[in-house]
Design a protein around this motif. Structure first.
Motif, PDB file in Angstrom:
ATOM      1  N   GLU A 221      -2.355 -18.350   5.364  1.00 26.62           N
ATOM      2  CA  GLU A 221      -3.731 -18.514   5.934  1.00 26.62           C
ATOM      3  C   GLU A 221      -4.407 -17.282   5.949  1.00 26.62           C
ATOM      4  O   GLU A 221      -5.642 -17.214   5.658  1.00 26.62           O
ATOM      5  N   ALA A 222      -3.740 -16.070   5.996  1.00 24.61           N
ATOM      6  CA  ALA A 222      -4.572 -14.741   6.016  1.00 24.61           C
ATOM      7  C   ALA A 222      -5.140 -14.900   4.366  1.00 24.61           C
ATOM      8  O   ALA A 222      -6.265 -14.276   4.328  1.00 24.61           O
ATOM      9  N   CYS A 238      -2.858 -11.800  10.051  1.00 23.62           N
ATOM     10  CA  CYS A 238      -2.016 -10.690   9.783  1.00 23.62           C
ATOM     11  C   CYS A 238      -1.448 -10.026  10.910  1.00 23.62           C
ATOM     12  O   CYS A 238      -0.061  -9.646  11.013  1.00 23.62           O
ATOM     13  N   ASP A 239      -2.358  -9.747  11.942  1.00 27.83           N
ATOM     14  CA  ASP A 239      -1.595  -9.367  13.302  1.00 27.83           C
ATOM     15  C   ASP A 239      -0.386 -10.163  13.894  1.00 27.83           C
ATOM     16  O   ASP A 239       0.495  -9.504  14.371  1.00 27.83           O
ATOM     17  N   SER A 240      -0.518 -11.429  13.482  1.00 23.41           N
ATOM     18  CA  SER A 240       0.616 -12.233  14.037  1.00 23.41           C
ATOM     19  C   SER A 240       1.726 -11.861  13.474  1.00 23.41           C
ATOM     20  O   SER A 240       3.051 -12.013  13.806  1.00 23.41           O
ATOM     21  N   ILE A 241       1.924 -11.390  12.098  1.00 21.57           N
ATOM     22  CA  ILE A 241       3.029 -10.867  11.553  1.00 21.57           C
ATOM     23  C   ILE A 241       3.235  -9.437  11.790  1.00 21.57           C
ATOM     24  O   ILE A 241       4.522  -9.199  12.222  1.00 21.57           O
ATOM     25  N   ILE A 242       2.419  -8.751  11.890  1.00 22.44           N
ATOM     26  CA  ILE A 242       2.528  -7.207  12.119  1.00 22.44           C
ATOM     27  C   ILE A 242       3.029  -7.055  13.704  1.00 22.44           C
ATOM     28  O   ILE A 242       4.141  -6.419  13.978  1.00 22.44           O
ATOM     29  N   ASN A 243       2.684  -7.841  14.786  1.00 21.80           N
ATOM     30  CA  ASN A 243       3.090  -7.715  15.969  1.00 21.80           C
ATOM     31  C   ASN A 243       4.248  -8.383  16.299  1.00 21.80           C
ATOM     32  O   ASN A 243       4.798  -7.926  17.215  1.00 21.80           O
ATOM     33  N   SER A 244       4.821  -9.029  15.308  1.00 23.78           N
ATOM     34  CA  SER A 244       6.063  -9.721  15.641  1.00 23.78           C
ATOM     35  C   SER A 244       7.213  -8.627  15.564  1.00 23.78           C
ATOM     36  O   SER A 244       8.481  -8.993  15.969  1.00 23.78           O
ATOM     37  N   GLN A 245       6.919  -7.618  14.697  1.00 28.24           N
ATOM     38  CA  GLN A 245       8.044  -6.420  14.574  1.00 28.24           C
ATOM     39  C   GLN A 245       9.244  -6.877  13.960  1.00 28.24           C
ATOM     40  O   GLN A 245      10.126  -6.172  13.937  1.00 28.24           O
ATOM     41  N   ARG A 246       9.045  -8.132  13.075  1.00 27.75           N
ATOM     42  CA  ARG A 246      10.018  -8.581  12.178  1.00 27.75           C
ATOM     43  C   ARG A 246      10.285  -8.192  10.955  1.00 27.75           C
ATOM     44  O   ARG A 246      11.269  -8.117  10.091  1.00 27.75           O
ATOM     45  N   PHE A 247       9.149  -7.391  10.438  1.00 32.18           N
ATOM     46  CA  PHE A 247       8.949  -6.935   9.014  1.00 32.18           C
ATOM     47  C   PHE A 247       8.627  -5.456   9.030  1.00 32.18           C
ATOM     48  O   PHE A 247       8.060  -4.926  10.031  1.00 32.18           O
ATOM     49  N   GLY A 248       8.603  -4.819   7.843  1.00 31.12           N
ATOM     50  CA  GLY A 248       8.353  -3.576   7.774  1.00 31.12           C
ATOM     51  C   GLY A 248       8.622  -2.903   6.144  1.00 31.12           C
ATOM     52  O   GLY A 248       9.148  -3.881   5.337  1.00 31.12           O
ATOM     53  N   LEU A 367      -2.403  -4.868   3.442  1.00 34.41           N
ATOM     54  CA  LEU A 367      -3.390  -4.521   2.653  1.00 34.41           C
ATOM     55  C   LEU A 367      -4.525  -5.369   2.545  1.00 34.41           C
ATOM     56  O   LEU A 367      -5.679  -5.387   2.514  1.00 34.41           O
ATOM     57  N   MET A 368      -4.042  -6.731   3.011  1.00 39.43           N
ATOM     58  CA  MET A 368      -5.030  -7.910   3.218  1.00 39.43           C
ATOM     59  C   MET A 368      -5.828  -7.585   4.659  1.00 39.43           C
ATOM     60  O   MET A 368      -6.995  -7.815   4.732  1.00 39.43           O
ATOM     61  N   GLY A 379     -13.762   0.480   9.077  1.00 35.14           N
ATOM     62  CA  GLY A 379     -13.363   1.139   7.846  1.00 35.14           C
ATOM     63  C   GLY A 379     -11.907   2.066   7.941  1.00 35.14           C
ATOM     64  O   GLY A 379     -11.220   2.407   7.131  1.00 35.14           O
ATOM     65  N   GLN A 380     -12.378   2.851   9.003  1.00 39.19           N
ATOM     66  CA  GLN A 380     -11.236   3.873   9.098  1.00 39.19           C
ATOM     67  C   GLN A 380      -9.826   3.409   9.469  1.00 39.19           C
ATOM     68  O   GLN A 380      -8.841   3.952   8.874  1.00 39.19           O
ATOM     69  N   GLU A 381      -9.737   2.446  10.246  1.00 35.94           N
ATOM     70  CA  GLU A 381      -8.635   1.513  10.164  1.00 35.94           C
ATOM     71  C   GLU A 381      -8.286   0.961   9.018  1.00 35.94           C
ATOM     72  O   GLU A 381      -6.851   0.987   8.669  1.00 35.94           O
ATOM     73  N   ALA A 382      -9.119   0.692   8.067  1.00 35.09           N
ATOM     74  CA  ALA A 382      -8.379   0.058   6.725  1.00 35.09           C
ATOM     75  C   ALA A 382      -8.019   0.999   6.147  1.00 35.09           C
ATOM     76  O   ALA A 382      -6.704   1.066   5.528  1.00 35.09           O
TER      77      ALA A 382
END
Length: 496
Positions: A221-222, A238-248, A367-368, A379-382
């Protein structure tokens, strides 16, 4: 489960071989679909696993590599490169080119359609199958169908939307192409179902990386939202993946350990979805990228212009370059060829050619999200996310850029360069170039033009540039055989 997968795939392949070739190369499968099938949840599970088996078709994976890499600027030909492959690289693409054959992708779509159409009948035949189990299986089929259509959308533009299973020659449909927006909407409809019902985990690491989970759905979807410039929705996925803390990100302190974990073994903490090649089912890359008759090597400019070389300190290097993506000595594409990395680089043998095909991993999500953030004024967060990826890779200082945080165009260009380093030869390069350059009515088309002529002979560069200035040429033609058997199909405009 793997035994069931091979048995089921064998049945499908045998059925396909004895049938005649029709539209989209979809094969009649009456014996499997109706007479003796769809009675038990075990048969439903085997049918779903059969979808994954179809992803391991060497023709399919080779198409994904060619579609995603050959029109970019990071591979060059060898004396063994086929005429069709050279013609794609030099933008001499005709409807007779074998790589315009989309049948491997539609074959997988038909397997998905088969599960979607016939799977629900198992609910009436097997009382041990719950509605939730059925929906979870259907979610896998919907998600893979959406992924296949997303590849087709980015490669051909307008394509036929075949949404019903073909179970006999008499049911083979002849349908016209659908507009890009309609194809995109179908992709999103499939993903919305999959997002609701796909499991978060199967309780096994390898299955979580090799089967559709809800995190895989978020990743597709992202990607689709980013392609259609729907930035807030992309960020949310993307946040749904990042916030899960299952990946790194896999630690890059030691290049050999990083390579072994991420690429040689696969299914790492960074992985979201990978095609699961193994010793029983090898990938196509030994002949394509490794053997003495390989078709492609890394472009000679890749080390210098993409990853950078520290002439003063050879130990100071981007781990994604020499020993990561490529062997700097001979240009071998190392992600698929390497058995080891670091100081002791050993190449895979023919029977070890089972590197996975990497569809999505955590670096892609970062990166997405960065790209989407740039276009919503963050932009700075990017830039912070880009630096996170670069830090893991020990990227060289002189490949760092300093775009204006308030300029989404400048940040996007930086991300395009960083994605070249991070995802070299993972079938993403052309789609990245096209996505970034097509925004705002192709405002950045010069990035695309500079890329496509980089590996084209000098005497062809002007003609290739003139072709690519016509944005209709950015999509492949429909194969001539499809046009012959389906009068409702019309050739893509640039090739008429």
């Amino acid at each position: 489960m793997k035994y069931i997968l091979y048995i089921f795939l064998s049945c499908i392949l045998i059925t396909g071989i004895i049938s005649c070739n029709k539209w989209l190369d979809v094969k009649p499968q009456d014996g499997i679909i109706r007479d003796n099938y769809w009675k038990t949840k075990e048969q439903l599970q085997a049918a779903v696993i059969g979808i994954y088996a179809s992803l391991l078709d060497n023709s399919l994976v080779q198409d994904l590599f060619v579609w995603g890499e050959l029109r970019g600027d990071m591979v060059v030909s060898t004396q063994f490169t086929s005429t069709d492959e050279i013609n794609i690289m030099q933008d001499n693409i005709l409807a007779s080119n074998s790589y315009t054959d989309w049948s491997p992708v539609y074959r997988t779509i038909n397997y998905c359609n088969t599960v979607i159409d016939f799977g629900p009948s198992v609910l009436q035949n097997d009382p041990t199958l719950s509605k939730d189990q059925l929906n979870a299986y259907l979610a896998e089929a919907y998600a893979i169908r959406s992924l296949m259509y997303f590849y087709l959308l980015r490669t051909f533009g307008e394509v036929p939307l075949q949404l019903k299973a073909t179970s006999s020659d008499s049911l083979i449909q002849r349908i016209p192409k659908s507009p890009q927006q309609e194809v995109y909407q179908q992709i999103m409809n499939d993903l919305h179902f999959a997002q609701e019902y796909a499991p978060y985990t199967y309780g096994d690491k390898n299955e979580d990386k090799g089967r559709i989970t809800r995190y895989t759905v978020f990743a597709i979807e992202a990607d689709a939202y980013l392609w259609m410039d729907q930035y807030d929705s992309c960020i949310a996925m993307c946040d749904s993946i990042i916030n899960s803390q299952r990946f790194g990100l896999v630690d890059g302190t030691n290049q050999a350990d990083w390579f072994n974990t991420l690429y040689y073994k696969g299914n790492s903490v960074e992985s979201i979805f990978e095609f699961q090649f193994d010793q029983q089912k090898l990938n196509p890359f030994y002949n394509l990228l490794i053997s003495g008759t390989r078709h492609f090597v890394a472009a000679p400019t890749v080390m210098d212009e993409v990853f950078g070389i520290d002439m003063m300190d050879p130990n100071n290097k981007d781990i994604r370059g020499d020993g990561g993506s490529v062997n700097a000595i001979d240009g071998t594409i190392w992600k698929y060829a390497g058995a080891t990395s670091g100081a002791n680089m050993i190449m895979r043998t023919a029977d070890q050619s089972y590197a996975h095909w990497f569809v999505y991993r955590y670096a892609d999500i970062l990166l997405m999200k960065a790209e989407a953030l740039a276009w919503v004024g963050r932009g700075q967060e990017a830039l912070d996310l880009i630096n996170m990826v670069r830090t893991r890779a020990h990227a060289l200082d002189f490949t760092a850029e300093s775009p204006d945080p308030n300029s989404p165009e400048d940040i996007s260009t930086y991300i395009l360069d960083e994605r070249a380093r991070e995802f070299a030869y993972e079938g993403k390069r052309w789609f990245d170039i096209l996505r970034i350059c097509k925004r705002n009515n192709y405002e950045l088309i010069n990035l695309l033009l500079n890329a496509v002529i980089k590996n084209v002979p000098g005497y062809l560069q002007q003609s290739v540039m003139n072709k690519y200035k016509d944005v209709r040429s950015h999509y492949l033609p429909i194969n001539q055989n499809e046009l012959l058997v389906d009068p409702n199909l019309k050739q893509n405009p640039f090739y008429q």
